[in-house]
Write a protein that holds these residues in place. Sequence first.
Motif, short mmCIF file in Angstrom:
data_model
loop_
_atom_site.label_atom_id
_atom_site.label_comp_id
_atom_site.label_asym_id
_atom_site.label_seq_id
_atom_site.Cartn_x
_atom_site.Cartn_y
_atom_site.Cartn_z
N LEU A 121 -12.79 -4.91 8.96
CA LEU A 121 -12.07 -5.45 7.53
C LEU A 121 -12.36 -4.53 6.65
N VAL A 122 -12.49 -4.18 5.36
CA VAL A 122 -11.83 -3.08 4.40
C VAL A 122 -11.35 -3.71 2.97
N ASP A 123 -12.00 -3.43 2.16
CA ASP A 123 -12.65 -3.58 0.44
C ASP A 123 -10.91 -2.74 0.61
N SER A 124 -9.81 -4.03 0.40
CA SER A 124 -8.71 -4.02 -0.36
C SER A 124 -8.06 -2.86 -1.65
N HIS A 125 -9.26 -2.85 -2.45
CA HIS A 125 -9.40 -1.63 -3.45
C HIS A 125 -9.45 -0.94 -2.98
N TYR A 126 -9.97 -0.20 -1.93
CA TYR A 126 -10.02 1.12 -1.81
C TYR A 126 -8.54 2.11 -1.71
N CYS A 127 -7.71 1.42 -1.84
CA CYS A 127 -6.22 1.46 -1.91
C CYS A 127 -5.86 2.03 -3.19
N ALA A 128 -6.59 1.99 -4.01
CA ALA A 128 -6.31 2.88 -5.53
C ALA A 128 -6.59 3.41 -5.41
N ASP A 129 -6.68 4.70 -4.79
CA ASP A 129 -7.87 5.95 -5.17
C ASP A 129 -7.53 6.40 -3.63
N PRO A 130 -6.88 7.12 -4.07
CA PRO A 130 -6.78 8.05 -2.36
C PRO A 130 -7.47 8.42 -1.81
N ALA A 131 -8.34 9.05 -2.62
CA ALA A 131 -9.35 9.88 -1.67
C ALA A 131 -10.37 8.86 -1.15
N LYS A 132 -10.55 8.05 -1.22
CA LYS A 132 -11.83 6.86 -0.97
C LYS A 132 -10.51 5.96 0.67
N PHE A 133 -8.82 6.09 0.18
CA PHE A 133 -8.34 5.71 1.61
C PHE A 133 -8.20 6.34 2.73
N ILE A 134 -8.22 8.09 2.02
CA ILE A 134 -8.23 8.57 3.66
C ILE A 134 -9.78 8.60 4.19
#
Length: 309
Positions: free
Chosen positions: A142-155
């Motif tokens: 599981l990964v919190d979906s809010h990371y999608c809103a920040d490119p650096a965090k998503f990488i």
Amino acid sequence: MSSPPCVMFGQVVIGPPGSGKTTYCLGMQEFLTKLGRKVVVVNLDPANDGLPYQCSVDIAELVTLDDVMDGLKLGPNGGLIYCMEYLEANFDWLEKKLEQFKGCYFLFDCPGQVELYTHQNSVKNIFAQLTKWNFRLTAVHLVDSHYCADPAKFISVLCTSLSTMLHVELPHVNVLSKMDLMEQFGKLAFNLDYYTEVLDLSYLLEHLASDPFFKKFKRLNEKLVELIEDYSLVSFVPLNVQDKESMVQVMKVVDKANGYCFGDLEERSMEAMMSAAVGADFHFASTLAVQDKYLKSNTKTVEEEVMDL
């Protein structure tokens, strides 16, 4: 002639702290129980003392994080590692507890310390031992979906997910959790399927390059993206644990990964079996459905635009 060993299916639920593992176990337990499965939840998190679900096996009976921290003067990270090593040294306790529930479907609620799944071997060895006991498991990360809103965090999430997949060595499903809260973090830079399918990441690099801070790390980010794309392993299934359709899609992907859908533990029509065989189509349909809900909550309707004019 001896009877063949009983095959048991289940999920090991892993992910960073706060990603919704315990909530997922509660929701999946209730959902699968309504479908007729005999679900057993096993708590393997020694720091999890407030369990909202019905727990059949609890590691707290063997060891707790608080006792380890007080007795050995360890911090929370070192204490969790000690607890997992202690469980690894007491497989006989775990085997005795689990053998009471043959023929059931298992959900293993695991600790949230990231390094347990990226380079420390105790949890990996526990999963390997479960496999030797004839468990057919899928790792649900599981990964919190809010990371999608920040490119650096998503990488960063992509790197963590890839490292976990390679280290744990189980059939693996990455899940973007808390999709119902996505709208709180603003509009995404791209459509949701861009993040779930991990499409051309060069577009994320362009977003990072526009930030003066991340511009300094352009070469590093390029190499990280190259690594992720070279393996081409990471993708995500969106999940809103409150939405039945979303739970169905996750269940189908997990059942296909561990082989449960191809067994005879439930009566299935040919149509249901074909549905599992084309799971990618369901995954895509699920993404579109979630994306449609997300867009509706973040965009105005034509009528609202006309009224504004």
